[in-house]
Design an enzyme around this catalytic site. Structure first.
Site, PDB file in Angstrom:
ATOM      1  N   HIS A 101       0.799  -1.232   0.000  1.00 19.13           N
ATOM      2  CA  HIS A 101       0.000   0.000   0.000  1.00 19.13           C
ATOM      3  C   HIS A 101       0.831   1.282   0.000  1.00 19.13           C
ATOM      4  O   HIS A 101       0.284   2.374  -0.189  1.00 19.13           O
ATOM      5  CB  HIS A 101      -0.994  -0.002   1.173  1.00 19.13           C
ATOM      6  N   ASP A 123     -10.072  -0.089   3.675  1.00 12.83           N
ATOM      7  CA  ASP A 123      -8.932  -0.704   4.358  1.00 12.83           C
ATOM      8  C   ASP A 123      -9.323  -1.141   5.769  1.00 12.83           C
ATOM      9  O   ASP A 123     -10.115  -0.461   6.425  1.00 12.83           O
ATOM     10  CB  ASP A 123      -7.799   0.334   4.452  1.00 12.83           C
ATOM     11  N   HIS A 125      -7.038  -1.127   7.977  1.00  9.28           N
ATOM     12  CA  HIS A 125      -6.075  -0.366   8.769  1.00  9.28           C
ATOM     13  C   HIS A 125      -6.163   1.125   8.441  1.00  9.28           C
ATOM     14  O   HIS A 125      -6.617   1.504   7.361  1.00  9.28           O
ATOM     15  CB  HIS A 125      -4.651  -0.864   8.484  1.00  9.28           C
ATOM     16  N   ASP A 127      -3.541   3.199   8.074  1.00  9.46           N
ATOM     17  CA  ASP A 127      -2.444   3.642   7.201  1.00  9.46           C
ATOM     18  C   ASP A 127      -2.097   5.098   7.466  1.00  9.46           C
ATOM     19  O   ASP A 127      -1.774   5.873   6.565  1.00  9.46           O
ATOM     20  CB  ASP A 127      -2.782   3.404   5.716  1.00  9.46           C
ATOM     21  N   HIS A 140       4.060   0.827   4.318  1.00  9.66           N
ATOM     22  CA  HIS A 140       2.675   0.569   3.872  1.00  9.66           C
ATOM     23  C   HIS A 140       1.646   0.901   4.955  1.00  9.66           C
ATOM     24  O   HIS A 140       0.451   0.918   4.662  1.00  9.66           O
ATOM     25  CB  HIS A 140       2.498  -0.852   3.309  1.00  9.66           C
ATOM     26  N   ASP A 226      -7.561  -1.674  -0.580  1.00 10.13           N
ATOM     27  CA  ASP A 226      -6.673  -2.652   0.055  1.00 10.13           C
ATOM     28  C   ASP A 226      -7.499  -3.917   0.233  1.00 10.13           C
ATOM     29  O   ASP A 226      -8.557  -3.886   0.872  1.00 10.13           O
ATOM     30  CB  ASP A 226      -6.199  -2.089   1.403  1.00 10.13           C
ATOM     31  N   ASP A 228      -7.211  -6.235   2.097  1.00 12.99           N
ATOM     32  CA  ASP A 228      -7.454  -6.647   3.485  1.00 12.99           C
ATOM     33  C   ASP A 228      -8.668  -5.953   4.092  1.00 12.99           C
ATOM     34  O   ASP A 228      -9.040  -6.212   5.233  1.00 12.99           O
ATOM     35  CB  ASP A 228      -6.199  -6.515   4.357  1.00 12.99           C
ATOM     36  N   GLU A 271      -2.026  -4.911  -2.029  1.00 12.16           N
ATOM     37  CA  GLU A 271      -1.779  -5.892  -0.966  1.00 12.16           C
ATOM     38  C   GLU A 271      -2.207  -7.314  -1.323  1.00 12.16           C
ATOM     39  O   GLU A 271      -2.335  -8.162  -0.439  1.00 12.16           O
ATOM     40  CB  GLU A 271      -2.405  -5.452   0.371  1.00 12.16           C
TER      41      GLU A 271
HETATM   42 MN   LIG Z   1      -3.596  -0.481   3.622  1.00 15.23          MN
END
Ligand SMILES: [Mn+2]
Length: 299
Positions: A101, A123, A125, A127, A140, A226, A228, A271
């Site tokens: 990322h 996402d 997360h 980030d 990332h 992303d 994830d 990712e």
């Molecule tokens: Mn990310």
């Protein structure tokens, strides 16, 4: 006339803690990206992969401990920013294939070069770490902060995408946020929707709100997906899976709403790590979601 899309592979894992995400572009292509895009009635052309620096002694040459491989990340994102900006200048929508990322810094800088853009960031997360706050030093986990000019990135200049404003950034699907990131997100004007928001309000409301944030007073939206963001049951081939993510249908619905907005200026899929995947299902899912983002419909 069919919308033209330029596929830009960015095979890098310098921002990640798990090797293998540099093979994401191949996996996504192998997963049938071109066919999916054609089914979305867009006309894809593949620009191939950007050249990424090769380090024979990668781990011994990690750069700053709090921002690992920062010089390689800077090189990759600078090259990518030019490629994204060139595509938009040519009247073509860039579709960037990661890669980890960290590449989003380059996508956003390139997309914002001649325009005011908003960003919708799907996402698990935040980030939103910086070299000062990151527990891992992996870049990332820092691209949103970097592109907003937050944090000291060893004097690296790409950190400033001057036309990207916090009030036009929406994060969707958060469920794993570091303590320092929580404070930084609260202190910013970025809008963040957690998985709890999606549970309570539904994916349609949340995505429409996120698109409002990103389109308000801007010329277009960069969509950063992303993988994830999805639940690991749907997308196991990612470096940092977190339970409790978006379902298959929620992800498609969000991408369909992106397409309906007509505001998408650039898209990236990041990712995807084929080494961690199961029979390339995460890469294949990425191709399907790209098709939805470009307007593929069930009926
Ligand atoms: Mn990310």
């Amino acid at each position: 006339m069919a919308k033209s899309v330029r596929i830009i592979g960015t095979p890098t894992d310098y921002g990640a803690n798990r090797r293998g995400v540099d093979m994401g572009p191949s996996a996504i292509r192998y997963g049938g990206l071109t066919k999916q895009l054609e089914a979305a009635d867009v006309s894809p052309s593949d620009a191939g992969d950007l050249t990424v620096p090769h380090l024979a002694t990668r781990d011994a040459d990690a750069g700053a401990a709090n921002a690992k491989h920062i010089n390689e990340v800077e090189e990759v994102t600078t090259t990518l920013a030019d490629a994204v900006s060139d595509a938009i200048s040519d009247g073509v929508t860039p579709l960037v294939l990661g890669g980890d990322h960290s590449i989003a810094i380059g996508s956003m800088v390139g997309s914002a070069r001649d325009a005011d853009i908003g960003v919708v960031w799907f996402d698990a997360h935040g980030d939103f770490n910086t070299p000062e706050t990151s527990p891992s030093g992996n870049v990332h986990g820092m691209p949103l902060a970097a592109a907003l000019g937050i944090g000291d990135f060893e004097g690296v200049k790409w950190a400033n995408a001057p036309r990207l404003k916090e009030e036009n950034v929406a994060i969707v699907g958060l469920r794993d946020v570091d303590e320092n990131e929580t404070a930084a997100i609260h202190d910013s004007d970025v809008t963040a929707y957690t998985m709890s928001d999606i549970d309570e309000r539904g994916i349609t409301d949340v995505t429409l709100d996120a698109l409002d944030v990103a389109t308000s007073g801007t010329d277009g939206v960069h969509v950063s997906l992303d993988l994830d963001w999805l639940d690991p049951r749907e997308a196991p081939g990612v470096g940092t899976p977190v339970r409790g993510g978006a379902t298959y249908r929620e992800a498609h619905t969000a991408m369909e709403l992106v397409a309906e907005s007509g505001a998408m200026r650039s898209l990236e899929l990041v990712e995807v790590n084929p080494i961690l995947d199961e029979h390339n299902e995460t890469a294949t899912l990425a191709t399907e979601l790209a098709a939805s983002a470009f307007g593929k419909r069930i009926l």
